[in-house]
Motif scaffolding. Structure first.
Motif, mmCIF file in Angstrom:
data_model
loop_
_atom_site.group_PDB
_atom_site.id
_atom_site.type_symbol
_atom_site.label_atom_id
_atom_site.label_comp_id
_atom_site.label_asym_id
_atom_site.label_seq_id
_atom_site.Cartn_x
_atom_site.Cartn_y
_atom_site.Cartn_z
ATOM 1 N N VAL A 152 -9.006 -1.348 8.353
ATOM 2 C CA VAL A 152 -8.099 -2.621 8.445
ATOM 3 C C VAL A 152 -7.626 -2.636 7.019
ATOM 4 N N PRO A 153 -6.394 -3.255 6.973
ATOM 5 C CA PRO A 153 -5.908 -3.634 5.476
ATOM 6 C C PRO A 153 -6.004 -5.026 5.115
ATOM 7 N N TRP A 154 -5.154 -5.184 3.824
ATOM 8 C CA TRP A 154 -5.415 -6.568 3.134
ATOM 9 C C TRP A 154 -4.516 -7.535 3.529
ATOM 10 N N ASN A 155 -3.771 -7.321 4.278
ATOM 11 C CA ASN A 155 -2.810 -8.472 4.452
ATOM 12 C C ASN A 155 -3.264 -9.763 5.230
ATOM 13 N N GLU A 210 -13.826 5.116 -0.594
ATOM 14 C CA GLU A 210 -12.625 5.742 -0.972
ATOM 15 C C GLU A 210 -11.956 6.078 0.624
ATOM 16 N N PRO A 211 -10.789 5.400 0.765
ATOM 17 C CA PRO A 211 -10.349 5.515 2.142
ATOM 18 C C PRO A 211 -10.374 6.835 2.837
ATOM 19 N N ALA A 212 -9.865 7.789 2.068
ATOM 20 C CA ALA A 212 -9.811 9.288 2.727
ATOM 21 C C ALA A 212 -11.076 9.646 2.997
ATOM 22 N N VAL A 214 -13.917 8.209 3.555
ATOM 23 C CA VAL A 214 -14.631 7.369 4.760
ATOM 24 C C VAL A 214 -14.009 7.783 6.001
ATOM 25 N N SER A 215 -12.508 7.751 6.123
ATOM 26 C CA SER A 215 -12.057 8.156 7.396
ATOM 27 C C SER A 215 -12.377 9.287 7.817
ATOM 28 N N GLU A 216 -12.196 10.184 7.073
ATOM 29 C CA GLU A 216 -12.571 11.804 7.459
ATOM 30 C C GLU A 216 -14.062 11.726 7.990
ATOM 31 N N THR A 230 -5.170 -0.208 11.636
ATOM 32 C CA THR A 230 -4.057 -1.146 11.081
ATOM 33 C C THR A 230 -3.677 -0.561 9.840
ATOM 34 N N GLY A 231 -2.186 -0.472 9.665
ATOM 35 C CA GLY A 231 -2.042 -0.109 8.230
ATOM 36 C C GLY A 231 -0.472 0.523 8.244
ATOM 37 N N SER A 232 -0.067 1.322 7.185
ATOM 38 C CA SER A 232 1.045 1.987 7.318
ATOM 39 C C SER A 232 1.376 3.087 8.085
ATOM 40 N N VAL A 233 2.595 3.452 8.482
ATOM 41 C CA VAL A 233 2.748 4.561 9.331
ATOM 42 C C VAL A 233 2.321 5.896 8.911
ATOM 43 N N PRO A 234 2.601 6.329 7.634
ATOM 44 C CA PRO A 234 2.210 7.522 7.357
ATOM 45 C C PRO A 234 0.487 7.558 7.398
ATOM 46 N N VAL A 235 -0.168 6.618 6.997
ATOM 47 C CA VAL A 235 -1.536 6.739 7.039
ATOM 48 C C VAL A 235 -1.982 6.673 8.648
ATOM 49 N N GLY A 236 -1.287 6.029 9.449
ATOM 50 C CA GLY A 236 -1.568 6.074 10.835
ATOM 51 C C GLY A 236 -1.196 7.465 11.556
ATOM 52 N N GLU A 332 -0.452 -4.718 -7.409
ATOM 53 C CA GLU A 332 0.818 -4.415 -8.253
ATOM 54 C C GLU A 332 1.906 -3.673 -7.519
ATOM 55 N N ARG A 333 1.152 -2.494 -6.790
ATOM 56 C CA ARG A 333 2.047 -1.801 -5.818
ATOM 57 C C ARG A 333 3.038 -2.367 -5.193
ATOM 58 N N ARG A 334 2.944 -3.615 -4.481
ATOM 59 C CA ARG A 334 3.859 -4.325 -3.960
ATOM 60 C C ARG A 334 4.981 -4.903 -4.954
ATOM 61 N N LEU A 335 4.525 -5.136 -6.141
ATOM 62 C CA LEU A 335 5.455 -5.865 -6.890
ATOM 63 C C LEU A 335 6.382 -4.739 -7.549
ATOM 64 N N GLU A 383 13.332 1.197 4.833
ATOM 65 C CA GLU A 383 11.985 1.134 4.254
ATOM 66 C C GLU A 383 11.638 -0.235 4.494
ATOM 67 N N GLU A 384 10.513 -0.602 5.135
ATOM 68 C CA GLU A 384 9.969 -1.990 5.520
ATOM 69 C C GLU A 384 9.530 -2.535 3.876
ATOM 70 N N PRO A 385 10.225 -3.594 3.545
ATOM 71 C CA PRO A 385 9.815 -4.148 2.292
ATOM 72 C C PRO A 385 8.509 -4.671 2.080
HETATM 73 P P1 NAD Z 1 -1.255 2.484 2.271
HETATM 74 O O1 NAD Z 1 -0.598 3.303 3.053
HETATM 75 O O2 NAD Z 1 -1.974 3.091 0.839
HETATM 76 O O3 NAD Z 1 -2.415 1.676 2.926
HETATM 77 C C1 NAD Z 1 -2.557 1.176 4.146
HETATM 78 C C2 NAD Z 1 -4.221 0.788 4.378
HETATM 79 O O4 NAD Z 1 -4.485 1.973 4.802
HETATM 80 C C3 NAD Z 1 -4.789 0.322 3.314
HETATM 81 O O5 NAD Z 1 -5.841 -0.642 3.874
HETATM 82 C C4 NAD Z 1 -5.619 1.538 2.831
HETATM 83 O O6 NAD Z 1 -6.866 1.146 2.434
HETATM 84 C C5 NAD Z 1 -5.678 2.234 4.047
HETATM 85 N N1 NAD Z 1 -5.682 3.672 3.834
HETATM 86 C C6 NAD Z 1 -4.991 4.475 3.323
HETATM 87 N N2 NAD Z 1 -5.261 5.761 3.080
HETATM 88 C C7 NAD Z 1 -6.106 5.828 3.964
HETATM 89 C C8 NAD Z 1 -6.820 6.976 4.685
HETATM 90 N N3 NAD Z 1 -6.830 8.279 4.157
HETATM 91 N N4 NAD Z 1 -7.987 6.692 5.611
HETATM 92 C C9 NAD Z 1 -8.320 5.542 5.958
HETATM 93 N N5 NAD Z 1 -7.496 4.579 5.532
HETATM 94 C C10 NAD Z 1 -6.528 4.703 4.671
HETATM 95 O O7 NAD Z 1 -0.384 1.395 1.905
HETATM 96 P P2 NAD Z 1 -0.708 -0.076 0.963
HETATM 97 O O8 NAD Z 1 0.009 0.021 -0.232
HETATM 98 O O9 NAD Z 1 -1.886 -0.537 0.950
HETATM 99 O O10 NAD Z 1 0.212 -1.182 2.023
HETATM 100 C C11 NAD Z 1 1.679 -1.024 1.893
HETATM 101 C C12 NAD Z 1 2.109 -0.398 3.331
HETATM 102 O O11 NAD Z 1 1.211 -0.319 4.290
HETATM 103 C C13 NAD Z 1 3.142 -1.337 3.591
HETATM 104 O O12 NAD Z 1 4.481 -1.120 3.222
HETATM 105 C C14 NAD Z 1 3.326 -1.680 5.060
HETATM 106 O O13 NAD Z 1 4.179 -0.847 5.680
HETATM 107 C C15 NAD Z 1 1.843 -1.027 5.435
HETATM 108 N N6 NAD Z 1 0.861 -2.029 6.041
HETATM 109 C C16 NAD Z 1 0.884 -2.383 7.121
HETATM 110 C C17 NAD Z 1 0.152 -3.261 7.741
HETATM 111 C C18 NAD Z 1 0.214 -3.725 9.113
HETATM 112 O O14 NAD Z 1 -0.253 -4.770 9.646
HETATM 113 N N7 NAD Z 1 0.586 -3.020 10.022
HETATM 114 C C19 NAD Z 1 -0.904 -3.821 6.899
HETATM 115 C C20 NAD Z 1 -0.717 -3.552 5.517
HETATM 116 C C21 NAD Z 1 -0.065 -2.426 5.023
#
Ligand code: NAD
Length: 482
Positions: A152-155, A210-212, A214-216, A230-236, A332-335, A383-385
């Protein structure tokens, strides 16, 4: 143990114990309102993760065998503790994530409500009996899928982890959850509530790393039966592919780029006020945050004027300050992303109506920003801001607006404003999104499912659907011995 900032020492929770793990590696936790380091988060080793997986395997056997009435009792006790500790949890979340105290404390309180919903739903994970031949009992049963690896992410530092934890535990699963290294203490406080409520050891394990790495390890482990992210599309996409390789189902709650379609017959002032309130919440760092404003040309001026007024009325500041309406960005990444997206839009011809730059003070603050005349090829339009940028674009024809709204690969949230029931039905039918709100921009509720279509992911959280991913369906046909 807490630091001078009142920030607790961060620990992992493995096999029912709070621990630093075997690790020597840590990462700093930064207060985004001041840029000060307020703590250190331990980063798990492979051995730490193996212990967490072993614990989850044992925890699963114990938890699934626990009577559902007892599971429900423990989950309600955890919800009581979250409610009692909401002010403390909220303050910690604000320190590490930046959102205003009102929002973070509200998040903790809502979290208790979500947990209660799932706790009660644990008792409704019904199967069915199917009429069949005499002498045979044909049933369909729903069983917990097994140990879950969750990321899960930080938001939403409290509500985010809890959505996974409460659904998984209600279904009878155990978890290893990796919460964000940027907001670890709020997750720790949440997990404490479950532990203090009497959850058996090993059922809920919290790690950081280290996210990568741990997930592996977690996804590839034979212990894990479901991957929830829960998180970004590329990581998903990366994690879903890895889960697929290991033939494990996954639940993907990913990003979006929510369109707001404001039709000619809508009240532009009401629509602007509602959309602006949602836009600045959590500084725009919400996966359902309205992020593309498509407004009919006949009312776009009035809409923009009200939106700018609302933006300029927001008090930007440290979330710990009671008067703050919008805090800093979380990192800072978001800024940097806000600066890049704004500069790109302006270079392509957009006009900044208000904001458009960082706030001149320490911390990752960016002013609430309204842009008009944003061309379709600006990065901001695709791109989602995930931040406080509001691009407003005029449209003449509703079909065109719907094509623009549906023109991205995402489909999480969408919003529509209209006074016509017929147009509302057109929007409901044609907007490609998993979550659609008409004439308001309200948030999610426990009782109803949330989730995406297209690249925004699959599976649902909230509502009765939330347990689906965590349960497997088993057909049992039992022939009675004559
Ligand atoms: P990011 O893609 O680097 O990381 C998103 C999340 O995925 C973070 O919690 C991170 O720790 C985790 N993560 C990254 N690589 C991973 C991996 N290999 N294995 C497991 N977890 C991994 O992005 P970011 O800079 O943290 O956030 C920015 C983008 O992420 C935003 O633009 C937004 O699109 C997306 N985001 C989406 C949500 C959501 O609720 N869907 C929440 C937070 C961020």
């Amino acid at each position: 143990m807490t630091t001078d900032h009142g920030y607790p020492a961060v620990r992992m929770h493995i096999a029912g114990r709070w621990c630093q793990g075997e690790t020597e590696r840590t990462a700093p936790v930064v207060n985004p309102a001041t840029e000060e380091v307020i703590g250190e988060v331990p980063l798990a080793t492979r051995a730490d993760l193996d212990r967490a997986l072993d614990a989850a395997a044992g925890g699963f056997e114990a938890w699934r065998a626990t009577p559902v009435t007892e599971r429900t009792r423990i989950l309600h006790a955890a919800a009581d503790l979250i409610g009692e500790r909401a002010a403390r949890i909220g303050r910690i979340a604000t320190l590490e994530q930046g959102k205003p105290l009102r929002e973070s404390t509200g998040e903790a309180r809502r979290t208790a409500g979500t947990l209660r919903w799932h706790a009660d739903d644990a008792r409704r994970a019904y199967g069915r009996i199917i009429p069949t031949d005499p002498g045979t009992i044909l049933t369909v049963r729903r069983e917990p899928i097994g140990p879950v690896a969750a990321f899960v992410p930080w938001n939403f530092p409290v509500g985010g982890p809890n959505r996974k934890i409460s659904s998984a535990l209600a279904a009878g699963c155990s978890l290893v959850i990796k919460a964000s290294e940027e907001t670890p203490a709020a997750a720790m406080e949440l997990v404490s509530c479950y532990a203090d409520a009497g959850l058996p050891p090993g059922v809920l394990n919290l790690v950081f790393g280290e996210p990568a790495e741990v997930s592996e390890q977690l996804i590839n482990s034979p212990v894990t039966r479901l991957v929830a992210f829960t998180g970004s599309v590329p990581v998903g996409k990366l994690l879903a592919a890895r889960a697929g390789q290991a033939m494990k189902p996954s639940l993907m709650e990913l990003g979006g780029h929510a369109p707001v379609v404001v039709c000619a017959d809508a009240d532009p002032v009401r629509a602007a006020r509602s959309a602006a309130r949602a836009k600045w919440a959590n500084a725009g760092q919400v996966c359902t945050s309205p992020s593309r404003f498509l407004v009919h040309e006949s009312i776009v001026e009035e809409f923009t004027a009200e939106f700018v007024r609302a933006a300029e009325a927001v008090t930007v500041g440290d979330g710990l300050d009671e008067s703050t309406g919008m805090g800093p960005l979380a990192n800072e990444r978001r800024l940097k992303t806000m600066e890049r997206l704004t500069a790109d839009a302006v270079a392509r011809g957009a006009s900044v109506q208000t904001g458009g730059e960082p706030v001149d003070r320490p911390g990752y603050f960016f002013a609430p920003t309204v842009l008009t005349d944003v061309p379709a090829d600006a990065e901001l339009m695709s791109e989602e801001p995930f931040g406080p940028l509001a691009p407003i674009v005029a449209f003449g024809d509703l079909d065109e607006a719907l094509d623009t709204a549906n023109g991205l690969p995402y489909g999480l949230a969408a919003y529509g404003f209209t006074d016509s029931a017929a147009t509302a039905e057109t929007l409901s039918d044609r907007l490609q999104a998993g979550i659609l709100s008409i004439n308001h921009c309200g948030g999610s509720v426990h009782e109803a499912p949330s989730g995406g279509v297209k690249d925004s992911g699959y599976g649902r959280e909230g509502g009765p659907e939330a347990l689906d991913a965590y349960l497997v369906t088993k057909r049992v046909s039992h022939q009675l011995v004559p």
